[in-house]
Scaffold this active site. Structure first.
Site, PDB file in Angstrom:
ATOM      1  N   GLU A   2      -5.626  33.325  27.819  1.00 20.54           N
ATOM      2  CA  GLU A   2      -5.255  35.690  26.269  1.00 20.54           C
ATOM      3  C   GLU A   2      -5.438  36.443  27.656  1.00 20.54           C
ATOM      4  O   GLU A   2      -6.585  36.744  28.333  1.00 20.54           O
ATOM      5  CB  GLU A   2      -5.665  35.139  25.722  1.00 20.54           C
ATOM      6  CG  GLU A   2      -6.072  34.201  24.871  1.00 20.54           C
ATOM      7  CD  GLU A   2      -6.821  35.582  23.867  1.00 20.54           C
ATOM      8  OE1 GLU A   2      -6.047  34.960  22.383  1.00 20.54           O
ATOM      9  OE2 GLU A   2      -7.902  35.080  23.009  1.00 20.54           O
ATOM     10  N   ASN A  33      -6.185  34.104  14.532  1.00 21.52           N
ATOM     11  CA  ASN A  33      -7.835  34.369  15.277  1.00 21.52           C
ATOM     12  C   ASN A  33      -8.097  35.922  14.244  1.00 21.52           C
ATOM     13  O   ASN A  33      -7.500  36.807  14.825  1.00 21.52           O
ATOM     14  CB  ASN A  33      -8.458  34.920  16.266  1.00 21.52           C
ATOM     15  CG  ASN A  33      -9.236  35.088  16.917  1.00 21.52           C
ATOM     16  OD1 ASN A  33     -10.257  35.455  16.406  1.00 21.52           O
ATOM     17  ND2 ASN A  33      -9.755  35.611  18.119  1.00 21.52           N
ATOM     18  N   GLU A  48     -13.381  38.422  23.922  1.00 20.59           N
ATOM     19  CA  GLU A  48     -14.357  39.268  23.479  1.00 20.59           C
ATOM     20  C   GLU A  48     -15.979  39.087  23.474  1.00 20.59           C
ATOM     21  O   GLU A  48     -16.654  39.737  23.410  1.00 20.59           O
ATOM     22  CB  GLU A  48     -14.224  39.995  22.037  1.00 20.59           C
ATOM     23  CG  GLU A  48     -13.082  40.830  21.878  1.00 20.59           C
ATOM     24  CD  GLU A  48     -11.358  40.943  20.843  1.00 20.59           C
ATOM     25  OE1 GLU A  48     -12.385  40.229  19.773  1.00 20.59           O
ATOM     26  OE2 GLU A  48     -10.218  40.665  21.090  1.00 20.59           O
ATOM     27  N   SER A  97      -1.101  40.099  21.246  1.00 21.70           N
ATOM     28  CA  SER A  97      -0.489  40.752  20.873  1.00 21.70           C
ATOM     29  C   SER A  97       1.412  40.404  20.533  1.00 21.70           C
ATOM     30  O   SER A  97       2.638  40.128  21.097  1.00 21.70           O
ATOM     31  CB  SER A  97       0.109  41.594  22.082  1.00 21.70           C
ATOM     32  OG  SER A  97      -0.220  43.152  22.165  1.00 21.70           O
ATOM     33  N   HIS A 112     -13.722  33.618  23.660  1.00 24.11           N
ATOM     34  CA  HIS A 112     -13.049  34.705  23.333  1.00 24.11           C
ATOM     35  C   HIS A 112     -13.216  35.686  24.754  1.00 24.11           C
ATOM     36  O   HIS A 112     -14.761  35.224  24.886  1.00 24.11           O
ATOM     37  CB  HIS A 112     -13.437  35.015  22.503  1.00 24.11           C
ATOM     38  CG  HIS A 112     -11.575  35.598  21.869  1.00 24.11           C
ATOM     39  ND1 HIS A 112     -12.428  37.081  21.980  1.00 24.11           N
ATOM     40  CD2 HIS A 112     -10.712  35.219  21.580  1.00 24.11           C
ATOM     41  CE1 HIS A 112     -10.947  37.751  21.947  1.00 24.11           C
ATOM     42  NE2 HIS A 112     -10.336  36.689  21.226  1.00 24.11           N
ATOM     43  N   GLY A 129      -4.594  42.914  21.765  1.00 23.97           N
ATOM     44  CA  GLY A 129      -5.159  44.511  21.084  1.00 23.97           C
ATOM     45  C   GLY A 129      -3.984  45.625  22.028  1.00 23.97           C
ATOM     46  O   GLY A 129      -4.263  46.593  20.520  1.00 23.97           O
ATOM     47  N   LYS A 142     -10.959  37.688  13.923  1.00 26.51           N
ATOM     48  CA  LYS A 142     -12.517  38.489  14.466  1.00 26.51           C
ATOM     49  C   LYS A 142     -12.847  38.988  13.285  1.00 26.51           C
ATOM     50  O   LYS A 142     -13.124  38.257  12.411  1.00 26.51           O
ATOM     51  CB  LYS A 142     -11.029  39.772  15.524  1.00 26.51           C
ATOM     52  CG  LYS A 142     -10.294  39.359  16.636  1.00 26.51           C
ATOM     53  CD  LYS A 142     -10.049  40.160  17.355  1.00 26.51           C
ATOM     54  CE  LYS A 142      -9.110  39.182  17.870  1.00 26.51           C
ATOM     55  NZ  LYS A 142      -8.705  40.545  19.516  1.00 26.51           N
TER      56      LYS A 142
HETATM   57  P1  13P Z   1      -3.845  40.376  19.279  1.00 27.65           P
HETATM   58  O1  13P Z   1      -2.485  39.521  19.164  1.00 27.65           O
HETATM   59  O2  13P Z   1      -4.465  40.520  18.477  1.00 27.65           O
HETATM   60  O3  13P Z   1      -3.119  41.061  21.383  1.00 27.65           O
HETATM   61  O4  13P Z   1      -5.526  39.295  19.695  1.00 27.65           O
HETATM   62  C1  13P Z   1      -5.431  38.500  20.602  1.00 27.65           C
HETATM   63  C2  13P Z   1      -6.435  38.040  20.708  1.00 27.65           C
HETATM   64  O5  13P Z   1      -7.838  37.989  19.815  1.00 27.65           O
HETATM   65  C3  13P Z   1      -6.553  36.749  19.832  1.00 27.65           C
HETATM   66  O6  13P Z   1      -7.839  36.012  19.894  1.00 27.65           O
END
Ligand code: 13P
Length: 258
Positions: free
Chosen positions: A168, A10, A98, A214, A96, A174, A12
């Site tokens: 997640e 992903n 976010e 992560s 997601h 992140g 983003k």
């Molecule tokens: P990271 O791998 O950067 O922690 O992000 C995970 C994520 O939100 C994947 O959808």
């Protein structure tokens, strides 16, 4: 185990179409022979159409990060399932963290988006996960249950053939802080048990459930060796072709060692 491992990246809000093209040129040959697993790229909307043309002839699948719940209409800035399918998407993320926390998607909205994805013949990846406060307060099972109950409301077992779930934990996204293997396995086994109760045992046994938060080349194999983890949803590390190929290779070596 018959569940095919899914390694999804992903991106983003990262990479222009030109940067996407450079990534695919570098990445596709690295995973060209990885038939044991499914590799999925989830770039921003603006990269989808050119990426889908570049991916013709490869086994790499394409997905989108979100969609609107309606098929068309006066929804400025929004993108429908049909548009995504026409751009070559097979998958779409819904819920997601976010989208939930930055854009305010609640469980009911996530459910509508998931339905729209299914209507548009896309495979939704339903993302769920608790915040750090919810985990510290012992509320993780309750939060996951609520997100699953509403997110999958009204669906029958047959629909689960087209749905992937991604666990997640918000505190692991992140942050560099990955869930421990025990935490990931416990949460994902709990999701599978919930699916078994809500649908039936074979449906739960067939459902693919991913871990995200992560994931890096150094921890991907350990996570994918867990009995209930069927793949990974990778953010930051999927932006680098070498790192993301290493994660795919980790998935492949786990399959080969089974
Ligand atoms: P990271 O791998 O950067 O922690 O992000 C995970 C994520 O939100 C994947 O959808």
């Amino acid at each position: 185990m018959s569940r095919r491992r899914l390694i999804a990246g992903n991106w983003k809000m990262n990479k222009t179409p030109q940067e996407t093209a450079a990534f695919v040129e570098d990445f596709a040959p690295r995973v060209a022979s990885f038939f044991e697993i499914e590799v999925l790229l989830i770039p921003p909307y603006t990269s989808l159409e050119p990426a889908s043309r570049q991916l013709v002839g490869t086994s790499i699948a394409l997905g989108a990060q979100d969609l609107h719940s309606e098929p068309s209409g006066a929804y400025t800035g929004a993108i429908s399932a049909q548009m995504l399918a026409a751009c070559g998407c097979r998958y779409v993320l819904v819920g997601h963290s976010e989208r939930r926390h930055v854009f305010g998607d609640d469980d009911a909205t996530v459910r509508r988006k998931l339905g729209s994805a299914l209507d548009g013949r896309l495979l939704p990846i339903l993302c769920i996960g608790e915040t750090i406060d919810e985990r510290r307060g012992g509320a993780t099972p309750e939060i996951l249950t609520r997100q699953l109950t509403v997110g999958l409301d009204g669906l029958d077992a047959g629909a689960m053939k087209s749905i992937v779930v991604a666990y997640e934990p918000v505190w692991a996204i992140g942050t560099g802080e990955t869930a421990t293997p025990e935490q990931a396995q416990e949460a994902i086994a709990g999701i599978r048990a919930w699916l078994s109760g809500r649908f039936d045992e074979p449906t739960a046994g067939r459902a693919r459930i991913l871990y995200g938060g992560s994931v890096k080349p150094g921890n991907a194999a350990e996570l994918m060796r867990l009995p209930d983890v069927d793949g990974v949803l990778v953010g930051g590390a999927s932006l680098d072709p070498e790192a993301f190929a290493a994660i795919a290779q980790a998935g492949r070596s786990v399959v080969e060692s089974e």
